[in-house]
Scaffold this motif. Sequence first.
Motif, PDB file in Angstrom:
ATOM      1  N   ASP A 182     -47.563  31.293  -9.402  1.00 16.91           N
ATOM      2  CA  ASP A 182     -47.479  30.385  -8.256  1.00 16.91           C
ATOM      3  C   ASP A 182     -46.903  29.029  -8.662  1.00 16.91           C
ATOM      4  O   ASP A 182     -46.169  28.397  -7.886  1.00 16.91           O
ATOM      5  CB  ASP A 182     -48.853  30.204  -7.611  1.00 16.91           C
ATOM      6  CG  ASP A 182     -49.326  31.467  -6.909  1.00 16.91           C
ATOM      7  OD1 ASP A 182     -48.464  32.303  -6.577  1.00 16.91           O
ATOM      8  OD2 ASP A 182     -50.541  31.620  -6.700  1.00 16.91           O
ATOM      9  N   LEU A 183     -47.220  28.573  -9.870  1.00 18.95           N
ATOM     10  CA  LEU A 183     -46.616  27.337 -10.367  1.00 18.95           C
ATOM     11  C   LEU A 183     -45.108  27.523 -10.518  1.00 18.95           C
ATOM     12  O   LEU A 183     -44.323  26.635 -10.174  1.00 18.95           O
ATOM     13  CB  LEU A 183     -47.233  26.945 -11.713  1.00 18.95           C
ATOM     14  CG  LEU A 183     -48.673  26.431 -11.673  1.00 18.95           C
ATOM     15  CD1 LEU A 183     -49.225  26.273 -13.083  1.00 18.95           C
ATOM     16  CD2 LEU A 183     -48.759  25.096 -10.937  1.00 18.95           C
ATOM     17  N   ARG A 216     -46.685  17.117  -4.943  1.00 18.90           N
ATOM     18  CA  ARG A 216     -45.341  17.687  -5.057  1.00 18.90           C
ATOM     19  C   ARG A 216     -45.339  19.155  -4.642  1.00 18.90           C
ATOM     20  O   ARG A 216     -44.419  19.610  -3.953  1.00 18.90           O
ATOM     21  CB  ARG A 216     -44.825  17.549  -6.492  1.00 18.90           C
ATOM     22  CG  ARG A 216     -44.315  16.169  -6.838  1.00 18.90           C
ATOM     23  CD  ARG A 216     -44.076  15.990  -8.322  1.00 18.90           C
ATOM     24  NE  ARG A 216     -43.297  17.079  -8.890  1.00 18.90           N
ATOM     25  CZ  ARG A 216     -43.443  17.508 -10.141  1.00 18.90           C
ATOM     26  NH1 ARG A 216     -44.349  16.975 -10.914  1.00 18.90           N
ATOM     27  NH2 ARG A 216     -42.680  18.474 -10.597  1.00 18.90           N
ATOM     28  N   ALA A 217     -46.343  19.889  -5.050  1.00 11.84           N
ATOM     29  CA  ALA A 217     -46.416  21.309  -4.701  1.00 11.84           C
ATOM     30  C   ALA A 217     -46.581  21.498  -3.197  1.00 11.84           C
ATOM     31  O   ALA A 217     -45.939  22.376  -2.593  1.00 11.84           O
ATOM     32  CB  ALA A 217     -47.574  21.968  -5.447  1.00 11.84           C
ATOM     33  N   LEU A 218     -47.443  20.696  -2.576  1.00 12.59           N
ATOM     34  CA  LEU A 218     -47.672  20.815  -1.135  1.00 12.59           C
ATOM     35  C   LEU A 218     -46.414  20.480  -0.340  1.00 12.59           C
ATOM     36  O   LEU A 218     -46.090  21.156   0.646  1.00 12.59           O
ATOM     37  CB  LEU A 218     -48.831  19.905  -0.717  1.00 12.59           C
ATOM     38  CG  LEU A 218     -50.224  20.316  -1.223  1.00 12.59           C
ATOM     39  CD1 LEU A 218     -51.242  19.231  -0.883  1.00 12.59           C
ATOM     40  CD2 LEU A 218     -50.658  21.644  -0.645  1.00 12.59           C
ATOM     41  N   VAL A 219     -45.694  19.448  -0.774  1.00 12.39           N
ATOM     42  CA  VAL A 219     -44.445  19.082  -0.097  1.00 12.39           C
ATOM     43  C   VAL A 219     -43.404  20.190  -0.270  1.00 12.39           C
ATOM     44  O   VAL A 219     -42.684  20.534   0.677  1.00 12.39           O
ATOM     45  CB  VAL A 219     -43.919  17.730  -0.634  1.00 12.39           C
ATOM     46  CG1 VAL A 219     -42.508  17.462  -0.117  1.00 12.39           C
ATOM     47  CG2 VAL A 219     -44.857  16.600  -0.231  1.00 12.39           C
ATOM     48  N   THR A 220     -43.330  20.754  -1.465  1.00 14.09           N
ATOM     49  CA  THR A 220     -42.384  21.847  -1.722  1.00 14.09           C
ATOM     50  C   THR A 220     -42.651  23.024  -0.793  1.00 14.09           C
ATOM     51  O   THR A 220     -41.723  23.594  -0.199  1.00 14.09           O
ATOM     52  CB  THR A 220     -42.475  22.309  -3.188  1.00 14.09           C
ATOM     53  OG1 THR A 220     -42.090  21.233  -4.046  1.00 14.09           O
ATOM     54  CG2 THR A 220     -41.548  23.497  -3.450  1.00 14.09           C
ATOM     55  N   LEU A 221     -43.906  23.396  -0.634  1.00 18.52           N
ATOM     56  CA  LEU A 221     -44.263  24.515   0.242  1.00 18.52           C
ATOM     57  C   LEU A 221     -43.997  24.169   1.705  1.00 18.52           C
ATOM     58  O   LEU A 221     -43.566  25.022   2.484  1.00 18.52           O
ATOM     59  CB  LEU A 221     -45.727  24.891   0.042  1.00 18.52           C
ATOM     60  CG  LEU A 221     -46.054  25.579  -1.296  1.00 18.52           C
ATOM     61  CD1 LEU A 221     -47.569  25.706  -1.477  1.00 18.52           C
ATOM     62  CD2 LEU A 221     -45.406  26.959  -1.362  1.00 18.52           C
ATOM     63  N   GLY A 245     -41.900  25.706  -8.589  1.00 18.97           N
ATOM     64  CA  GLY A 245     -41.095  24.911  -9.511  1.00 18.97           C
ATOM     65  C   GLY A 245     -41.877  23.786 -10.159  1.00 18.97           C
ATOM     66  O   GLY A 245     -41.323  22.756 -10.528  1.00 18.97           O
ATOM     67  N   LEU A 246     -43.178  23.999 -10.316  1.00 14.72           N
ATOM     68  CA  LEU A 246     -44.053  22.929 -10.791  1.00 14.72           C
ATOM     69  C   LEU A 246     -44.429  23.136 -12.251  1.00 14.72           C
ATOM     70  O   LEU A 246     -44.900  24.199 -12.641  1.00 14.72           O
ATOM     71  CB  LEU A 246     -45.322  22.900  -9.933  1.00 14.72           C
ATOM     72  CG  LEU A 246     -46.243  21.693 -10.067  1.00 14.72           C
ATOM     73  CD1 LEU A 246     -45.515  20.409  -9.684  1.00 14.72           C
ATOM     74  CD2 LEU A 246     -47.476  21.874  -9.194  1.00 14.72           C
ATOM     75  N   GLU A 247     -44.188  22.115 -13.051  1.00 13.21           N
ATOM     76  CA  GLU A 247     -44.646  22.103 -14.437  1.00 13.21           C
ATOM     77  C   GLU A 247     -45.699  21.009 -14.558  1.00 13.21           C
ATOM     78  O   GLU A 247     -45.376  19.815 -14.475  1.00 13.21           O
ATOM     79  CB  GLU A 247     -43.489  21.847 -15.401  1.00 13.21           C
ATOM     80  CG  GLU A 247     -43.901  21.938 -16.858  1.00 13.21           C
ATOM     81  CD  GLU A 247     -42.722  21.773 -17.814  1.00 13.21           C
ATOM     82  OE1 GLU A 247     -42.979  21.561 -19.016  1.00 13.21           O
ATOM     83  OE2 GLU A 247     -41.567  21.841 -17.364  1.00 13.21           O
ATOM     84  N   GLU A 260     -41.687  22.249   2.853  1.00 16.39           N
ATOM     85  CA  GLU A 260     -40.249  22.223   3.115  1.00 16.39           C
ATOM     86  C   GLU A 260     -39.581  23.574   2.930  1.00 16.39           C
ATOM     87  O   GLU A 260     -38.433  23.759   3.328  1.00 16.39           O
ATOM     88  CB  GLU A 260     -39.586  21.191   2.194  1.00 16.39           C
ATOM     89  CG  GLU A 260     -40.001  19.757   2.496  1.00 16.39           C
ATOM     90  CD  GLU A 260     -39.357  18.761   1.545  1.00 16.39           C
ATOM     91  OE1 GLU A 260     -38.921  19.178   0.442  1.00 16.39           O
ATOM     92  OE2 GLU A 260     -39.287  17.567   1.891  1.00 16.39           O
ATOM     93  N   SER A 261     -40.285  24.517   2.321  1.00 23.09           N
ATOM     94  CA  SER A 261     -39.688  25.822   2.033  1.00 23.09           C
ATOM     95  C   SER A 261     -39.578  26.680   3.288  1.00 23.09           C
ATOM     96  O   SER A 261     -40.507  26.749   4.094  1.00 23.09           O
ATOM     97  CB  SER A 261     -40.528  26.552   0.988  1.00 23.09           C
ATOM     98  OG  SER A 261     -40.071  27.884   0.813  1.00 23.09           O
ATOM     99  N   ARG A 262     -38.448  27.342   3.437  1.00 21.11           N
ATOM    100  CA  ARG A 262     -38.264  28.294   4.536  1.00 21.11           C
ATOM    101  C   ARG A 262     -38.632  29.711   4.115  1.00 21.11           C
ATOM    102  O   ARG A 262     -38.673  30.620   4.942  1.00 21.11           O
ATOM    103  CB  ARG A 262     -36.803  28.255   5.019  1.00 21.11           C
ATOM    104  CG  ARG A 262     -36.389  26.916   5.621  1.00 21.11           C
ATOM    105  CD  ARG A 262     -34.940  26.957   6.085  1.00 21.11           C
ATOM    106  NE  ARG A 262     -34.523  25.685   6.670  1.00 21.11           N
ATOM    107  CZ  ARG A 262     -34.707  25.369   7.952  1.00 21.11           C
ATOM    108  NH1 ARG A 262     -35.296  26.225   8.764  1.00 21.11           N
ATOM    109  NH2 ARG A 262     -34.295  24.206   8.415  1.00 21.11           N
ATOM    110  N   ASN A 263     -38.874  29.895   2.822  1.00 20.49           N
ATOM    111  CA  ASN A 263     -39.128  31.237   2.293  1.00 20.49           C
ATOM    112  C   ASN A 263     -40.571  31.470   1.872  1.00 20.49           C
ATOM    113  O   ASN A 263     -40.911  32.562   1.431  1.00 20.49           O
ATOM    114  CB  ASN A 263     -38.202  31.500   1.086  1.00 20.49           C
ATOM    115  CG  ASN A 263     -36.735  31.355   1.444  1.00 20.49           C
ATOM    116  OD1 ASN A 263     -36.298  31.840   2.482  1.00 20.49           O
ATOM    117  ND2 ASN A 263     -35.972  30.685   0.585  1.00 20.49           N
ATOM    118  N   ALA A 264     -41.405  30.438   1.980  1.00 20.61           N
ATOM    119  CA  ALA A 264     -42.809  30.582   1.556  1.00 20.61           C
ATOM    120  C   ALA A 264     -43.527  31.581   2.458  1.00 20.61           C
ATOM    121  O   ALA A 264     -43.537  31.435   3.679  1.00 20.61           O
ATOM    122  CB  ALA A 264     -43.508  29.231   1.599  1.00 20.61           C
TER     123      ALA A 264
END
Length: 202
Positions: free
Chosen positions: A183-184, A97-102, A188-190, A104-108
């Motif tokens: 970083d978590l 989930r974290a890798l996919v979030t990064l 947005g990762l819990e 897809e992020s345009r701001n990372a």
Amino acid sequence: AARSLILAARNRGARVIFASSQTAREDAPTAYGRTKWLVEREVLASDGLVVRLGQVYGGAEGGLFGFMVSIVRKSLVLPAFLPGPLIQPIHVDDCTRALVTLAESRNATSRVYSLGAVVPCTFTKFLRSASTHWVRKRRFFIPVPVLLIQFMLWLLGSRLGKKFGTGRLTSLFGLHVMETASDLAETGLELRPLSAGMHRSG
């Protein structure tokens, strides 16, 4: 190989996200950790992202997790290293989930992201959880001084050490705790607790 992949990504206008390791550092005690660090430098120089992961567990019994589970499954007695090396587990689904979030992020921003449990646990606690919840067998733990193991590794030397695969122990004893809370939060990762994630269902 890493340079070729980075170049191919650049030619496609794609950004590289490198799944690195908690062991990565310039002065890591093993070639694995030093190589991870070198690849990190290449990725960051190309405006890529580096994700340093704690101990990934759960899912298919592959990689280091699979190796540890096989030991827990086969051995009635396991070591309780003293002092206890600290690890920062992350379930494979949370990692994904974290890798996919990064991705897809345009701001990372191009930097190192550290992901793993905010509060480290001992290696013994991790093995005990694996035996209780994953293998579901009772195992006995005996205290083993880390200094004794390090002395035995020194006696073996590098050549025999490679033959017997002692690099994993060397990496374990040389781990540095990562600061992961910020970083978590950014991803947005819990993280699920180890007691939940170590069940077969996750």
